[in-house]
Design a protein around this motif. Structure first.
Motif, PDB file in Angstrom:
ATOM      1  N   GLN A 264       0.825  -1.207   0.000  1.00 33.74           N
ATOM      2  CA  GLN A 264       0.000   0.000   0.000  1.00 33.74           C
ATOM      3  C   GLN A 264       0.861   1.259   0.000  1.00 33.74           C
ATOM      4  O   GLN A 264       0.577   2.218  -0.720  1.00 33.74           O
ATOM      5  CB  GLN A 264      -0.934  -0.006   1.204  1.00 33.74           C
ATOM      6  CG  GLN A 264      -2.078  -1.000   1.089  1.00 33.74           C
ATOM      7  CD  GLN A 264      -2.936  -1.069   2.344  1.00 33.74           C
ATOM      8  OE1 GLN A 264      -2.640  -0.434   3.351  1.00 33.74           O
ATOM      9  NE2 GLN A 264      -4.001  -1.853   2.296  1.00 33.74           N
ATOM     10  N   LYS A 265       1.911   1.257   0.805  1.00 35.00           N
ATOM     11  CA  LYS A 265       2.789   2.430   0.867  1.00 35.00           C
ATOM     12  C   LYS A 265       3.495   2.640  -0.460  1.00 35.00           C
ATOM     13  O   LYS A 265       3.585   3.776  -0.949  1.00 35.00           O
ATOM     14  CB  LYS A 265       3.822   2.242   1.983  1.00 35.00           C
ATOM     15  CG  LYS A 265       4.818   3.395   2.106  1.00 35.00           C
ATOM     16  CD  LYS A 265       5.796   3.177   3.236  1.00 35.00           C
ATOM     17  CE  LYS A 265       6.727   2.029   2.971  1.00 35.00           C
ATOM     18  NZ  LYS A 265       7.799   1.906   4.000  1.00 35.00           N
ATOM     19  N   PRO A 281      -8.203   6.592  -1.302  1.00 37.28           N
ATOM     20  CA  PRO A 281      -7.390   6.707  -0.088  1.00 37.28           C
ATOM     21  C   PRO A 281      -7.666   8.004   0.671  1.00 37.28           C
ATOM     22  O   PRO A 281      -7.924   9.045   0.071  1.00 37.28           O
ATOM     23  CB  PRO A 281      -5.957   6.683  -0.621  1.00 37.28           C
ATOM     24  CG  PRO A 281      -6.068   7.216  -2.015  1.00 37.28           C
ATOM     25  CD  PRO A 281      -7.389   6.708  -2.530  1.00 37.28           C
ATOM     26  N   GLU A 282      -7.615   7.898   1.987  1.00 29.66           N
ATOM     27  CA  GLU A 282      -7.698   9.098   2.821  1.00 29.66           C
ATOM     28  C   GLU A 282      -6.282   9.596   3.023  1.00 29.66           C
ATOM     29  O   GLU A 282      -5.403   8.854   3.485  1.00 29.66           O
ATOM     30  CB  GLU A 282      -8.340   8.773   4.166  1.00 29.66           C
ATOM     31  CG  GLU A 282      -8.507   9.994   5.065  1.00 29.66           C
ATOM     32  CD  GLU A 282      -9.254   9.682   6.356  1.00 29.66           C
ATOM     33  OE1 GLU A 282      -9.392  10.596   7.190  1.00 29.66           O
ATOM     34  OE2 GLU A 282      -9.699   8.527   6.511  1.00 29.66           O
ATOM     35  N   TRP A 294      -2.377   1.638   7.023  1.00 28.60           N
ATOM     36  CA  TRP A 294      -1.805   2.877   7.543  1.00 28.60           C
ATOM     37  C   TRP A 294      -2.838   3.741   8.255  1.00 28.60           C
ATOM     38  O   TRP A 294      -2.487   4.796   8.816  1.00 28.60           O
ATOM     39  CB  TRP A 294      -1.119   3.641   6.419  1.00 28.60           C
ATOM     40  CG  TRP A 294      -0.069   2.789   5.790  1.00 28.60           C
ATOM     41  CD1 TRP A 294      -0.192   2.005   4.678  1.00 28.60           C
ATOM     42  CD2 TRP A 294       1.255   2.551   6.284  1.00 28.60           C
ATOM     43  NE1 TRP A 294       0.974   1.317   4.442  1.00 28.60           N
ATOM     44  CE2 TRP A 294       1.875   1.632   5.408  1.00 28.60           C
ATOM     45  CE3 TRP A 294       1.980   3.039   7.375  1.00 28.60           C
ATOM     46  CZ2 TRP A 294       3.181   1.191   5.595  1.00 28.60           C
ATOM     47  CZ3 TRP A 294       3.274   2.602   7.554  1.00 28.60           C
ATOM     48  CH2 TRP A 294       3.865   1.684   6.672  1.00 28.60           C
ATOM     49  N   GLY A 295      -4.085   3.294   8.247  1.00 29.64           N
ATOM     50  CA  GLY A 295      -5.118   3.937   9.048  1.00 29.64           C
ATOM     51  C   GLY A 295      -5.356   3.186  10.358  1.00 29.64           C
ATOM     52  O   GLY A 295      -6.113   3.642  11.210  1.00 29.64           O
ATOM     53  N   ILE A 296      -4.703   2.028  10.493  1.00 31.11           N
ATOM     54  CA  ILE A 296      -4.817   1.215  11.703  1.00 31.11           C
ATOM     55  C   ILE A 296      -3.698   1.548  12.681  1.00 31.11           C
ATOM     56  O   ILE A 296      -3.926   1.704  13.878  1.00 31.11           O
ATOM     57  CB  ILE A 296      -4.781  -0.287  11.340  1.00 31.11           C
ATOM     58  CG1 ILE A 296      -5.993  -0.639  10.461  1.00 31.11           C
ATOM     59  CG2 ILE A 296      -4.760  -1.145  12.596  1.00 31.11           C
ATOM     60  CD1 ILE A 296      -5.964  -2.063   9.928  1.00 31.11           C
ATOM     61  N   ARG A 298       0.478   3.583  12.673  1.00 30.86           N
ATOM     62  CA  ARG A 298       1.408   4.380  11.873  1.00 30.86           C
ATOM     63  C   ARG A 298       2.577   3.551  11.344  1.00 30.86           C
ATOM     64  O   ARG A 298       3.243   3.958  10.397  1.00 30.86           O
ATOM     65  CB  ARG A 298       1.929   5.566  12.706  1.00 30.86           C
ATOM     66  CG  ARG A 298       0.814   6.481  13.206  1.00 30.86           C
ATOM     67  CD  ARG A 298       1.337   7.834  13.637  1.00 30.86           C
ATOM     68  NE  ARG A 298       2.186   7.806  14.809  1.00 30.86           N
ATOM     69  CZ  ARG A 298       1.737   7.871  16.065  1.00 30.86           C
ATOM     70  NH1 ARG A 298       0.429   7.939  16.294  1.00 30.86           N
ATOM     71  NH2 ARG A 298       2.576   7.869  17.083  1.00 30.86           N
ATOM     72  N   HIS A 299       2.833   2.412  11.970  1.00 30.61           N
ATOM     73  CA  HIS A 299       3.907   1.522  11.508  1.00 30.61           C
ATOM     74  C   HIS A 299       3.387   0.082  11.528  1.00 30.61           C
ATOM     75  O   HIS A 299       4.030  -0.818  12.085  1.00 30.61           O
ATOM     76  CB  HIS A 299       5.139   1.664  12.393  1.00 30.61           C
ATOM     77  CG  HIS A 299       5.612   3.079  12.544  1.00 30.61           C
ATOM     78  ND1 HIS A 299       6.450   3.700  11.642  1.00 30.61           N
ATOM     79  CD2 HIS A 299       5.337   4.014  13.493  1.00 30.61           C
ATOM     80  CE1 HIS A 299       6.685   4.945  12.033  1.00 30.61           C
ATOM     81  NE2 HIS A 299       6.021   5.160  13.151  1.00 30.61           N
ATOM     82  N   CYS A 300       2.260  -0.128  10.897  1.00 28.33           N
ATOM     83  CA  CYS A 300       1.608  -1.439  10.929  1.00 28.33           C
ATOM     84  C   CYS A 300       2.473  -2.512  10.262  1.00 28.33           C
ATOM     85  O   CYS A 300       2.396  -3.686  10.629  1.00 28.33           O
ATOM     86  CB  CYS A 300       0.252  -1.351  10.231  1.00 28.33           C
ATOM     87  SG  CYS A 300      -0.932  -2.604  10.762  1.00 28.33           S
ATOM     88  N   ASN A 301       3.303  -2.106   9.315  1.00 33.78           N
ATOM     89  CA  ASN A 301       4.196  -3.072   8.659  1.00 33.78           C
ATOM     90  C   ASN A 301       5.166  -3.705   9.656  1.00 33.78           C
ATOM     91  O   ASN A 301       5.563  -4.864   9.505  1.00 33.78           O
ATOM     92  CB  ASN A 301       4.960  -2.405   7.524  1.00 33.78           C
ATOM     93  CG  ASN A 301       5.743  -1.180   7.960  1.00 33.78           C
ATOM     94  OD1 ASN A 301       5.338  -0.448   8.869  1.00 33.78           O
ATOM     95  ND2 ASN A 301       6.861  -0.929   7.315  1.00 33.78           N
TER      96      ASN A 301
END
Length: 369
Positions: A264-265, A281-282, A294-296, A298-301
């Motif tokens: 996604q990024k 995308p927002e 990235w809405g869940i 900030r560094h979900c990866n």
């Protein structure tokens, strides 16, 4: 192994040095000539963009094929890396110091003031040695940062395959080793299949090339990420069906989050209007993605990466902390990196970053951190 024997095996032999240099020369030559997708890097501060030839998967397939032919022809041993593991480790350590020294001296003398090659000297020798002073140094047209991470990831696979061969040779191949090998092999092949995503990661776009990255790529990735395989050579683990299923679920969930977030990024940086999970995308301030993973957080990866790392260790059971070195180390590293990234983004995006943090309050794990 007594101390004298250990010391002897830690001294690089000419054979181990030759193996390491041959491997690096192969990657340099075939990485330059094999066909591959040319990917534009991110736009640097001076408006320039580097190009990366993403042919890592083809380089991997060709090298494995050549090694397999050599093993079949009885020219090389499938267990050569496993047999000379400590010698190769010490050779890689020495080589990482030499490369760092050359990169540091070359960087200090560089008259180039582009974003990629401009020297960033702080006056603190230890800081500059550790973090590096140039963003994207090269050698003979090869981007060293991109080259070294490729060497580390492929080296990890080669070590694992040699350890696997050793377990077969010693009649010690079991369910735990198979599970570990499958997870790691899939993860490494996936990395090379999506190698172009590496061009938009923190290491490539923000970190300068110093001892931290050089040692990390040449030594840390291949030799510490494979600790579980080495451990399983000496220890037998009986896994229940439930533990195997749970282990697979941890890997699959972790991989889904890790790969999905990075994809996604990467797509957003190439096309900010591309839909995320089927919706527009927002975007905060026209720059920061606040949709999908990235809405869940900030560094979900990082959460996905940690789950995948944990899945590599779970086949070893819970009787020893040794196989869990990698996920424990990765947890510490990613929290440290996340904090550095937060500070960098706060400085770069200012009010936009504050707005994003209010919209997405969780850093890595929702409702926990």
């Amino acid at each position: 192994m007594n101390p004298q024997s250990l010391l002897h095996t830690l001294i690089p032999s000419w054979t181990s040095v030759g193996m390491l240099l041959s491997y690096l020369v192969y990657l340099a030559v075939f990485g330059s000539v094999l066909p591959g997708k040319l990917v534009d890097g991110v736009v640097l501060a001076d408006g320039t963009r580097l190009k990366y030839r993403c042919n890592g998967l083809l380089s991997l397939i060709l090298l494995i094929s050549l090694l397999a032919i050599g093993v079949q022809a009885d020219v090389i041993s499938a267990t050569a890396i496993a047999d000379k593991g400590l010698e190769l480790l010490s050779a890689a350590v020495v080589f990482s110091f030499i490369v760092t020294l050359l990169v540091y001296v070359s960087g200090r003398r560089s008259p180039n003031h582009s974003s990629s090659l401009k020297p960033h000297l702080t006056g603190n020798l230890i800081h500059d040695w550790w973090y590096g002073i140039q963003l994207n140094p090269g050698f003979l047209g090869i981007d060293l940062k991109f080259f070294l991470v490729r060497a580390g990831m492929l080296g990890w696979l080669l070590i694992n395959l040699s350890v696997l061969s050793k377990s077969v040779q010693d009649a010690k191949l079991d369910q735990s080793m198979i599970l570990y090998q499958l997870f790691c092999t899939f993860y490494i092949l996936d990395y090379f299949f999506y190698e172009e995503y590496m061009t938009s990661t923190w290491d490539i776009i923000a970190e300068r090339l110093g001892f931290m990255l050089i040692f990390g790529d040449l030594v840390w990735i291949p030799f510490t990420f494979s600790i579980q395989g080495w451990w399983l050579l000496k220890n037998k683990v009986e896994l229940t069906t439930a533990s195997v299923v749970a282990n697979c679920l941890v890997f699959l969930v972790g991989y889904r989050v890790f790969r999905g977030a990075n994809r996604q990024k990467h797509v957003f940086k190439k096309n900010p209007k591309a839909p995320i999970w089927g919706k527009a995308p927002e975007v905060v301030g026209g720059k920061l993605l606040a949709s999908g993973y990235w809405g869940i957080a900030r560094h979900c990866n990082y959460l996905g990466d940690l789950l995948v790392a944990l899945s590599f260790s779970l086949p070893c059971g819970i009787c020893s902390p040794v196989p869990y070195f990698y996920p424990i180390y990765l947890l510490i590293l990613l929290i440290w990196r996340e904090q550095r990234d937060e500070a960098r983004c706060a400085e770069k995006y200012k009010e936009i970053w504050s707005e994003y943090c209010m919209l997405v309050p969780w850093r890595i794990l929702p409702y926990v951190y």
